[in-house]
Motif scaffolding. Structure first.
Motif, PDB file in Angstrom:
ATOM      1  N   ASN A 142      34.887  47.492  31.038  1.00 25.93           N
ATOM      2  CA  ASN A 142      33.840  47.741  32.035  1.00 25.93           C
ATOM      3  C   ASN A 142      32.952  46.509  32.210  1.00 25.93           C
ATOM      4  OD1 ASN A 142      34.746  50.423  32.401  1.00 25.93           O
ATOM      5  ND2 ASN A 142      33.668  51.006  30.533  1.00 25.93           N
ATOM      6  N   GLN A 173      35.119  50.474  35.155  1.00 25.76           N
ATOM      7  CA  GLN A 173      34.274  51.300  36.028  1.00 25.76           C
ATOM      8  C   GLN A 173      33.760  50.534  37.240  1.00 25.76           C
ATOM      9  OE1 GLN A 173      31.214  53.659  34.051  1.00 25.76           O
ATOM     10  NE2 GLN A 173      32.428  53.744  32.171  1.00 25.76           N
ATOM     11  N   GLN A 176      35.139  51.247  40.703  1.00 28.44           N
ATOM     12  CA  GLN A 176      34.679  52.424  41.436  1.00 28.44           C
ATOM     13  C   GLN A 176      33.588  51.998  42.420  1.00 28.44           C
ATOM     14  OE1 GLN A 176      33.364  55.174  38.433  1.00 28.44           O
ATOM     15  NE2 GLN A 176      35.378  55.312  37.482  1.00 28.44           N
ATOM     16  N   GLU A 178      30.836  53.262  43.630  1.00 30.41           N
ATOM     17  CA  GLU A 178      29.417  53.448  43.300  1.00 30.41           C
ATOM     18  C   GLU A 178      28.944  52.407  42.281  1.00 30.41           C
ATOM     19  OE1 GLU A 178      31.725  56.012  42.170  1.00 30.41           O
ATOM     20  OE2 GLU A 178      31.855  56.675  44.260  1.00 30.41           O
ATOM     21  N   THR A 179      29.754  52.154  41.266  1.00 29.66           N
ATOM     22  CA  THR A 179      29.376  51.202  40.218  1.00 29.66           C
ATOM     23  C   THR A 179      29.378  49.789  40.787  1.00 29.66           C
ATOM     24  OG1 THR A 179      30.460  52.684  38.640  1.00 29.66           O
ATOM     25  CG2 THR A 179      29.830  50.515  37.834  1.00 29.66           C
ATOM     26  N   ARG A 180      30.377  49.473  41.594  1.00 30.56           N
ATOM     27  CA  ARG A 180      30.434  48.160  42.250  1.00 30.56           C
ATOM     28  C   ARG A 180      29.193  47.958  43.118  1.00 30.56           C
ATOM     29  NH1 ARG A 180      35.285  47.641  46.057  1.00 30.56           N
ATOM     30  NH2 ARG A 180      36.228  48.199  44.086  1.00 30.56           N
TER      31      ARG A 180
END
Length: 195
Positions: A142, A173, A176, A178-180
């Protein structure tokens, strides 16, 4: 995880001085004139300092206080040398990771970035190498790394255009949306604060 022990590169200082002297002659210069007399030594010193750079201890980690917390460090300016033209480029490096079992000592991010920048490289390779080191030290996938930089091989030769090149390595993660997006928002927010 222990630090990777790669055989450090060594610069042949005496040979580098000879080559710089030969280059000055090839450029139609007199290497024995006052202004150039110490140039071969200075350039050999620069390359020795650049290539043999010691970033110090890189793997200091601590137990994570809280899991699933994003940690970001932004705006770390590093200088490297383009392997295609041997001209400098600089990058402002931003990194982030999702804390799992351990966190990395804050100064280690800059040490890792500088260690990887001290080589003939490309920005894409620099970003990937920083990402790989962080994955090894933090033992997680991550990891996100982004670099925004200017390359003098484009600014001062060829097309001669100022620019910003942006490259990133997103893993785990951070793939993804949202995380990006959260990572990009943190990087952009820190960019606007530093202006």
């Amino acid at each position: 995880m222990p630090e990777q022990h790669l055989k450090p590169k060594k610069v042949d200082h005496a040979r580098m001085k000879e080559l710089v002297r030969e280059m000055l002659i090839a450029l139609g210069e007199n290497p024995d004139r006052e202004g150039l007399l110490e140039t071969p030594r200075r350039i050999a010193n620069f390359w020795r300092d650049f290539i043999e750079y010691d970033a110090g201890k890189l793997d200091t980690t601590f137990a994570s206080v809280r899991h699933n917390q994003m940690v970001a460090v932004t705006g770390m300016r590093v200088w490297s040398m383009c392997e295609h033209h041997m001209l400098p480029f600089w990058c402002d490096v931003s990194v982030a990771y999702i804390a799992e079992d351990k966190v990395l000592g804050l100064s280690k991010f800059a040490r890792i970035a500088h260690k990887n920048a001290h080589a003939l490289s490309l920005q894409e390779k620099l970003v990937a190498d920083i990402s790989d080191d962080l994955k090894n030290y933090l033992e997680t996938e991550n990891i996100a790394v982004m670099a925004k930089g200017e390359h003098l091989c484009m600014t001062m030769r060829g097309i001669r255009t100022p620019h910003r090149m942006i490259s990133s390595a997103l893993n785990g993660q951070f793939l993804q949306p949202e995380t990006r997006a959260e990572f990009m928002q943190l990087v952009n927010a820190s960019d606007s604060v530093s202006r």
